[in-house]
Design a protein around this motif. Structure first.
Motif, PDB file in Angstrom:
ATOM      1  N   GLY A   1      24.136 -23.659   4.706  1.00 59.69           N
ATOM      2  CA  GLY A   1      23.659 -22.926   3.531  1.00 59.69           C
ATOM      3  C   GLY A   1      24.673 -22.930   2.407  1.00 59.69           C
ATOM      4  N   GLY A   2      24.230 -22.392   1.275  1.00 61.00           N
ATOM      5  CA  GLY A   2      25.139 -22.223   0.145  1.00 61.00           C
ATOM      6  C   GLY A   2      26.284 -21.288   0.519  1.00 61.00           C
ATOM      7  N   THR A   3      25.984 -20.320   1.377  1.00 58.91           N
ATOM      8  CA  THR A   3      26.993 -19.315   1.733  1.00 58.91           C
ATOM      9  C   THR A   3      28.235 -19.949   2.351  1.00 58.91           C
ATOM     10  OG1 THR A   3      25.181 -17.783   2.147  1.00 58.91           O
ATOM     11  CG2 THR A   3      27.335 -17.139   2.981  1.00 58.91           C
TER      12      THR A   3
ATOM     13  N   LEU B   1      30.199 -21.887  -0.348  1.00 58.35           N
ATOM     14  CA  LEU B   1      30.989 -21.013  -1.221  1.00 58.35           C
ATOM     15  C   LEU B   1      32.268 -20.575  -0.514  1.00 58.35           C
ATOM     16  CD1 LEU B   1      28.036 -18.764  -2.472  1.00 58.35           C
ATOM     17  CD2 LEU B   1      29.393 -20.307  -3.925  1.00 58.35           C
TER      18      LEU B   1
ATOM     19  N   TYR C   1      27.022 -12.549  -7.449  1.00 57.64           N
ATOM     20  CA  TYR C   1      26.433 -12.622  -6.105  1.00 57.64           C
ATOM     21  C   TYR C   1      27.422 -12.043  -5.094  1.00 57.64           C
ATOM     22  CZ  TYR C   1      24.070 -14.489  -2.022  1.00 57.64           C
ATOM     23  OH  TYR C   1      23.434 -14.619  -0.809  1.00 57.64           O
TER      24      TYR C   1
ATOM     25  N   TYR D   1      30.864 -13.684  -3.164  1.00 57.75           N
ATOM     26  CA  TYR D   1      32.063 -14.264  -3.795  1.00 57.75           C
ATOM     27  C   TYR D   1      33.304 -13.395  -3.597  1.00 57.75           C
ATOM     28  CZ  TYR D   1      28.385 -16.497  -6.769  1.00 57.75           C
ATOM     29  OH  TYR D   1      27.275 -17.137  -7.250  1.00 57.75           O
TER      30      TYR D   1
ATOM     31  N   ASN E   1      27.763 -19.033 -11.850  1.00 61.58           N
ATOM     32  CA  ASN E   1      26.472 -19.175 -11.171  1.00 61.58           C
ATOM     33  C   ASN E   1      25.385 -19.440 -12.206  1.00 61.58           C
ATOM     34  OD1 ASN E   1      24.294 -16.709  -9.569  1.00 61.58           O
ATOM     35  ND2 ASN E   1      24.272 -18.897  -9.350  1.00 61.58           N
TER      36      ASN E   1
ATOM     37  N   ASN F   1      21.757 -15.477 -10.342  1.00 61.99           N
ATOM     38  CA  ASN F   1      21.232 -14.373  -9.529  1.00 61.99           C
ATOM     39  C   ASN F   1      22.171 -13.194  -9.732  1.00 61.99           C
ATOM     40  OD1 ASN F   1      20.300 -12.685  -7.523  1.00 61.99           O
ATOM     41  ND2 ASN F   1      20.917 -13.985  -5.809  1.00 61.99           N
TER      42      ASN F   1
ATOM     43  N   ASP G   1      27.993 -22.159  -8.529  1.00 62.41           N
ATOM     44  CA  ASP G   1      26.915 -21.884  -7.580  1.00 62.41           C
ATOM     45  C   ASP G   1      25.607 -22.259  -8.262  1.00 62.41           C
ATOM     46  OD1 ASP G   1      24.890 -20.729  -6.076  1.00 62.41           O
ATOM     47  OD2 ASP G   1      26.002 -18.878  -5.680  1.00 62.41           O
TER      48      ASP G   1
ATOM     49  N   VAL H   1      22.574 -22.944  -6.588  1.00 68.48           N
ATOM     50  CA  VAL H   1      21.533 -22.980  -5.556  1.00 68.48           C
ATOM     51  C   VAL H   1      20.119 -22.905  -6.142  1.00 68.48           C
ATOM     52  CG1 VAL H   1      23.036 -22.049  -3.736  1.00 68.48           C
ATOM     53  CG2 VAL H   1      21.577 -20.484  -5.026  1.00 68.48           C
ATOM     54  N   TYR H   2      19.986 -22.377  -7.375  1.00 69.63           N
ATOM     55  CA  TYR H   2      18.655 -22.322  -8.001  1.00 69.63           C
ATOM     56  C   TYR H   2      18.461 -23.454  -9.013  1.00 69.63           C
ATOM     57  CZ  TYR H   2      18.607 -17.783  -5.751  1.00 69.63           C
ATOM     58  OH  TYR H   2      18.664 -16.777  -4.801  1.00 69.63           O
TER      59      TYR H   2
ATOM     60  N   SER I   1      21.538 -25.389  -2.226  1.00 73.25           N
ATOM     61  CA  SER I   1      20.918 -24.878  -0.995  1.00 73.25           C
ATOM     62  C   SER I   1      19.513 -25.447  -0.811  1.00 73.25           C
ATOM     63  CB  SER I   1      20.825 -23.361  -1.066  1.00 73.25           C
ATOM     64  OG  SER I   1      20.051 -22.860   0.001  1.00 73.25           O
TER      65      SER I   1
ATOM     66  N   LYS J   1      16.338 -22.818  -0.877  1.00 72.14           N
ATOM     67  CA  LYS J   1      15.569 -22.497  -2.088  1.00 72.14           C
ATOM     68  C   LYS J   1      14.569 -23.602  -2.397  1.00 72.14           C
ATOM     69  CE  LYS J   1      18.880 -19.571  -2.271  1.00 72.14           C
ATOM     70  NZ  LYS J   1      18.735 -18.269  -1.724  1.00 72.14           N
TER      71      LYS J   1
ATOM     72  N   LYS K   1      19.197 -22.197   6.698  1.00 71.89           N
ATOM     73  CA  LYS K   1      20.623 -22.164   6.387  1.00 71.89           C
ATOM     74  C   LYS K   1      21.224 -23.564   6.324  1.00 71.89           C
ATOM     75  CE  LYS K   1      22.589 -19.098   5.615  1.00 71.89           C
ATOM     76  NZ  LYS K   1      22.720 -18.273   4.399  1.00 71.89           N
TER      77      LYS K   1
HETATM   78  N1  PMP Z   1      24.243 -18.115  -4.054  1.00 72.03           N
HETATM   79  C1  PMP Z   1      23.245 -17.421  -4.591  1.00 72.03           C
HETATM   80  C2  PMP Z   1      23.306 -17.093  -6.037  1.00 72.03           C
HETATM   81  C3  PMP Z   1      22.171 -17.027  -3.802  1.00 72.03           C
HETATM   82  O1  PMP Z   1      21.187 -16.310  -4.331  1.00 72.03           O
HETATM   83  C4  PMP Z   1      22.162 -17.373  -2.434  1.00 72.03           C
HETATM   84  C5  PMP Z   1      21.067 -16.952  -1.492  1.00 72.03           C
HETATM   85  N2  PMP Z   1      19.953 -16.497  -1.969  1.00 72.03           N
HETATM   86  C6  PMP Z   1      23.227 -18.099  -1.921  1.00 72.03           C
HETATM   87  C7  PMP Z   1      24.245 -18.448  -2.753  1.00 72.03           C
HETATM   88  C8  PMP Z   1      23.288 -18.467  -0.480  1.00 72.03           C
HETATM   89  O2  PMP Z   1      22.483 -19.538  -0.150  1.00 72.03           O
HETATM   90  P1  PMP Z   1      22.090 -19.813   1.366  1.00 72.03           P
HETATM   91  O3  PMP Z   1      20.981 -18.881   1.703  1.00 72.03           O
HETATM   92  O4  PMP Z   1      21.703 -21.251   1.369  1.00 72.03           O
HETATM   93  O5  PMP Z   1      23.311 -19.548   2.194  1.00 72.03           O
END
Ligand code: PMP
Ligand code: GLN
Length: 387
Positions: free
Chosen positions: A100-102, A105, A126, A129, A171, A175, A203, A205-206, A234, A237, A245
């Motif tokens: 995942g993006g998480t 990051l 977000y 971070y 970002n 978000n 970031d 992801v969107y 990610s 999304k 993930k």
């Molecule tokens: N960055 C932002 C701005 C997000 O909104 C999200 C998850 N919604 C993530 C990172 C994490 O992405 P993932 O669910 O792929 O870990």
């Protein structure tokens, strides 16, 4: 913040409780509320993609994938970046597939941030971070975004960036506010970053959720930042599959080498059958991503129409699947209390913004997720019109 778990007296993250997404989803479930809080679609991933996962499971693709990611998936990612943004990416040395993006990051932050380094973040930020940077020993410098449009306040950003800055975290699409950066923002960021030793973590992801004919502009498109940035994406999304993930990080080879040193001990590698399936699907349906913006734009517009008669004032949304609403005409409660009451008395869950900010915002805002079926948005709006 709710401190729902016991913590050690010398906790490494004393200010951190359970994330606001988890808290609100739990409260929503307990109350049987419609959950427009935590960001996830209530519709399914493409059936063909789910079928491909089943095929790869059956074909025995069930052991460790290569640490950087399946080569076919890294190829597909590079083709996507070329096709959508005209970017040239070195498949072997610039792409790493992550949980995942998480994870991306966290790994990027830990690849470059040392104890005592400063990490600059733009609030609202977000929630992952800050704790990720603090665990790396960073000092946080939190700069509020400009009100009311949540653009970057370059004077304040310039004042926060200095010789101790190691990383600026950005970002876009943003978000929770839905704000989107333009190419000119990357130029101004490059002006501030270039004279320092700092790097940028972007970031994105969107990336596919940018509306009204605008285009996403990646940090990777900025030549002055290309060698000193990490960009995070990610698939959760893109494919309505937040539970899978899976995401990735793109960075210049020297940065990717450091990134992989962390990634290989954080997760080592990511679900093999899912990587195979996404690689196949991206090859088969390279234009899938292009359909996301019109699809979500119509969700956004539908939700806004449904709420026209409500006392919530909706903010403009340039990207993401989140709608900010100002509840100032309804109540002057703090946002967390308002969200609790919204669940309890009206049966709808939203996300307050204060957990994403060091300083209180000058507006009463909550976030709704509109990645939902028409019926869900209609039922929720009916309740919200009574607020
Ligand atoms: N960055 C932002 C701005 C997000 O909104 C999200 C998850 N919604 C993530 C990172 C994490 O992405 P993932 O669910 O792929 O870990
Ligand atoms: N990123 C999702 C959101 O903004 C939530 C992710 C999570 O629950 N950790 O709602």
């Amino acid at each position: 913040r709710r401190q729902s778990m016991m913590s050690l007296p010398d906790s490494k993250l004393p200010g951190v409780g359970t994330t606001i997404f988890t808290v609100m989803s739990q409260l929503a479930a307990e109350a049987g509320a419609i959950n427009l809080g935590q960001g996830f679609p209530d519709f399914q991933p493409p059936a063909r993609l789910c079928g491909l996962i089943a095929e790869h499971l059956a074909a025995g693709h069930n052991q460790y994938a290569p640490m950087p990611g399946l080569p076919a998936l890294c190829e597909a990612i590079a083709s996507h970046a070329q096709r959508r943004y005209g970017l040239s990416i070195d498949v072997a040395n610039e792409v790493t597939v992550t949980a995942g993006g998480t994870e991306a990051l966290f790994a990027a932050i830990h690849a470059v941030v040392r104890p005592g380094d400063e990490v600059v973040m733009l609030d609202p930020a977000y929630d992952s971070y800050g704790p990720a940077a603090e665990l790396a020993g960073a000092r946080l410098r939190r700069v509020p975004l400009r009100m009311p449009d949540f653009g970057i306040d370059y004077e304040r950003l310039a004042a926060a960036i200095g010789p101790r800055t190691r990383l600026l975290i950005v970002n876009t699409p943003h978000n929770p506010t839905g704000a989107v950066l333009a190419a000119s923002d990357w130029e101004r960021i490059a002006d501030l970053i270039e004279p320092t030793g700092a790097m940028v973590l972007s970031d994105e992801v969107y990336e596919c959720l940018v509306f009204d004919g605008r285009r996403h502009t990646s940090v990777l498109s900025n030549e002055r930042l290309r060698g000193r940035c990490f960009a995070v994406f990610s698939f959760g999304k893109v494919y309505n599959a937040t539970g899978w993930k899976i995401g990735y990080c793109v960075a210049a080879p020297v940065l990717t080498a450091e990134f992989r040193k962390v990634h290989q001990f954080l997760t080592f590698s990511v679900s093999t059958p899912v990587q195979h399936a996404i690689a196949d699907f991206m090859r088969e349906e390279p234009a899938f991503h292009d359909g996301l913006a019109p699809f979500y734009q119509s969700r956004r517009d539908h939700f806004a129409t449904l709420l026209r008669e409500s006392r919530l004032a909706l903010r403009p949304v340039a990207g993401t699947y989140f709608q900010l609403a100002d509840y100032g005409a309804v109540s002057d409660e703090p946002d967390i209390e308002f969200c609790m009451r919204l669940i309890r008395e009206h049966g709808v869950a939203a996300i307050p913004l204060s957990p994403f900010c060091a300083e209180p915002l000058q507006a009463r805002l909550v976030r709704f997720c509109f990645a939902k079926e028409d019926g869900t948005l209609e039922r929720a709006s009916e309740r919200l019109r009574n607020v």
